[in-house]
Design an enzyme around this catalytic site. Structure first.
Site, PDB file in Angstrom:
ATOM      1  N   ASP A 211      -9.253  33.352  31.720  1.00 34.43           N
ATOM      2  CA  ASP A 211     -10.151  32.220  31.500  1.00 34.43           C
ATOM      3  C   ASP A 211     -11.130  32.619  30.404  1.00 34.43           C
ATOM      4  O   ASP A 211     -11.875  33.597  30.548  1.00 34.43           O
ATOM      5  CB  ASP A 211     -10.904  31.879  32.786  1.00 34.43           C
ATOM      6  CG  ASP A 211     -11.885  30.745  32.576  1.00 34.43           C
ATOM      7  OD1 ASP A 211     -11.446  29.615  32.360  1.00 34.43           O
ATOM      8  OD2 ASP A 211     -13.107  31.015  32.620  1.00 34.43           O
ATOM      9  N   GLU A 295      -5.146  28.675  29.413  1.00 40.99           N
ATOM     10  CA  GLU A 295      -5.410  27.243  29.452  1.00 40.99           C
ATOM     11  C   GLU A 295      -4.967  26.586  28.159  1.00 40.99           C
ATOM     12  O   GLU A 295      -5.124  27.161  27.074  1.00 40.99           O
ATOM     13  CB  GLU A 295      -6.901  26.984  29.678  1.00 40.99           C
ATOM     14  CG  GLU A 295      -7.407  27.395  31.039  1.00 40.99           C
ATOM     15  CD  GLU A 295      -8.902  27.174  31.168  1.00 40.99           C
ATOM     16  OE1 GLU A 295      -9.312  26.335  31.981  1.00 40.99           O
ATOM     17  OE2 GLU A 295      -9.650  27.849  30.449  1.00 40.99           O
ATOM     18  N   CYS A 365     -17.283  28.726  48.355  1.00 43.55           N
ATOM     19  CA  CYS A 365     -16.494  27.697  49.037  1.00 43.55           C
ATOM     20  C   CYS A 365     -17.057  27.474  50.438  1.00 43.55           C
ATOM     21  O   CYS A 365     -17.127  28.416  51.242  1.00 43.55           O
ATOM     22  CB  CYS A 365     -15.032  28.106  49.098  1.00 43.55           C
ATOM     23  SG  CYS A 365     -13.976  26.878  49.914  1.00 43.55           S
ATOM     24  N   CYS A 368     -13.665  28.020  53.214  1.00 42.95           N
ATOM     25  CA  CYS A 368     -13.110  29.351  53.515  1.00 42.95           C
ATOM     26  C   CYS A 368     -14.110  30.468  53.278  1.00 42.95           C
ATOM     27  O   CYS A 368     -13.759  31.653  53.386  1.00 42.95           O
ATOM     28  CB  CYS A 368     -11.843  29.589  52.700  1.00 42.95           C
ATOM     29  SG  CYS A 368     -12.113  29.648  50.907  1.00 42.95           S
ATOM     30  N   ASP A 375     -15.774  32.393  36.708  1.00 37.27           N
ATOM     31  CA  ASP A 375     -14.696  32.573  35.738  1.00 37.27           C
ATOM     32  C   ASP A 375     -13.477  33.254  36.359  1.00 37.27           C
ATOM     33  O   ASP A 375     -12.335  32.940  36.021  1.00 37.27           O
ATOM     34  CB  ASP A 375     -15.198  33.391  34.545  1.00 37.27           C
ATOM     35  CG  ASP A 375     -16.275  32.657  33.758  1.00 37.27           C
ATOM     36  OD1 ASP A 375     -16.297  31.409  33.817  1.00 37.27           O
ATOM     37  OD2 ASP A 375     -17.089  33.325  33.099  1.00 37.27           O
TER      38      ASP A 375
END
Length: 421
Positions: A211, A295, A365, A368, A375
């Site tokens: 990334d 990407e 998150c 989870c 990144d």
């Protein structure tokens, strides 16, 4: 695969004067032929329901469009009217017309995606900086290179600084002479038939997702980071000072041209440092992994709609991905481009979308309880998408082989000034 080898050449004063004269004559002929095409377009196109209040073309409508074959057929007439064009090798003049023909086709004919290039422009003095010999080292070629000596038709023998020898397995195609800020170069295009085939998908053992960003140049799915260099940003103040000196000079004077060349050298050094940095990163990645996921970014649109446009263009992500693809092809490594949509927002652990602003650099998150660098989370998502695209199954960690995070110093780029000088 086509490769280009670039070498610096040493010219005699009379050879340099002759090459400068060639460039100027080719520029004038380019502009004349471009004007021919624009005149034909204006004489054969008009609005159906209105006439211009300023002017309308009158006279006979040309029966034939001045395409490459038409304009190449007029070269003999050009040499009769202007005898100085007889001193230019005929293949070089034809290649100059082919360059114009390609620029015209990019403007008139859309590509596969329906987009067209910009309108061809007339070249100002000094804007044409290269000419091409379409054949090299063959019976009817105008260019021959052997043992560090380049022999050009109507120019003579030129000494070449061969810092890297040409492999005997290459088939030489074209020879281009280029004028740059720090001197003259020869670019030899060659075809390499020994390029290895990519590894079969089933034999891939290591894979990584990367990334790119502005906080760090890139972050891998294994947790490795490469610090961003900001090469242009570091030279920005020095460049601005030299441009202010240029504004004080009298335009067209010797001091103006000298300062202009100094600024061009600064830009050239920035470009070379950036490209050298990209090549080092690309070779490092290709040596370690069999599959690399990136990407499919539209950097032009990102720079157009962002306040960080200068930093985005300084990072040059498109150039890096292009270099990475070229290096990967030579080494038989797979490059997979994936859709960048939601790679930073989705959780790499459970797949839940976790919206976050650009200023939030940590992914947390709520489902989870995964806490990860933003990144690195995006890099894992990129890898998962790539593995799904090629039909492989990702491990729980997001890759085929999970590695321990490596400190940035292991890449060898922390605090190092890269330069080709």
């Amino acid at each position: 695969m086509l490769l280009t080898y670039q070498y610096k050449i040493k010219l005699l004063p009379e050879q340099e004067i002759m090459m400068m004269q060639w460039l100027e004559l080719l520029r004038r002929h380019y502009n004349y032929c471009l004007g021919q095409r624009f005149d034909w377009l204006s004489n054969t196109r008009c609005s159906i329901d209105r006439c211009s209040l300023v002017s309308e073309p009158i006279g006979e409508i040309p029966s034939q469009f001045p395409n490459y074959n038409f304009q190449a057929g007029l070269l003999k007439q050009t040499k009769e009217l202007f005898p100085e064009y007889k001193d230019i090798y005929h293949d070089v003049q034809q290649q100059n017309l082919k360059r114009l023909d390609k620029a015209w086709d990019r403007w008139i004919k859309p590509d596969k995606s329906g987009k067209r290039g910009g309108r061809p422009r007339f070249k100002k003095v000094g804007e044409l900086r290269s000419f091409t010999f379409p054949r090299i080292n063959c019976a009817k070629a105008g260019a021959h290179i052997n043992h560090g000596i380049l022999k050009l038709s109507k120019i003579g023998e030129i000494s070449v600084i061969v810092h890297r020898s040409l492999p005997d397995s290459l088939v030489l195609k074209t020879c281009t002479i280029v004028k740059k800020a720090d001197g003259w170069y020869v670019c030899i295009s060659a075809e390499d038939e020994t390029v290895p085939t990519p590894k079969p998908i089933d034999t891939i053992k290591t894979a990584v997702g990367i990334d790119v960003g502005l906080k760090e140049f890139l972050t891998t799915s294994d947790g490795e980071v490469v610090p961003i260099q900001q090469i242009y940003r570091k030279a920005q103040n020095h460049l601005a000072r030299q441009q202010r000196f240029l504004a004080r000079q009298e335009k067209g004077s010797n001091s103006y041209k000298k300062q202009q060349n100094k600024i061009a050298r600064i830009h050239q050094r920035i470009q070379r440092q950036r490209k050298d940095f990209h090549y080092q990163i690309a070779h490092q990645l290709v040596r370690e992994y069999d599959l690399i996921a990136v990407e499919d970014l539209s950097v032009k649109n990102l720079a157009r709609n962002s306040k960080l446009a200068l930093s985005i263009l300084d990072a040059a992500w498109s150039q890096f991905i292009t270099i990475l693809e070229a290096v990967a092809v030579k080494c038989g490594v797979h490059i997979v481009k994936v859709n960048p949509h939601n790679t930073s927002q989705d959780c790499s652990g459970c797949g839940v979308k976790v919206p976050k602003a650009l200023s939030v650099r940590t992914h947390c998150c709520p489902k989870c309880n995964l806490v990860l660098d933003r990144d690195e989370n995006a890099a894992i998502n990129i890898l998962i998408k790539a593995l799904q695209a090629v039909g492989l199954i990702a491990s729980a960690g997001g890759g085929l082989v999970r590695r321990q995070p490596v400190k940035p110093e292991a890449w060898g780029f922390q605090g190092v000034q890269l330069s080709l000088f």
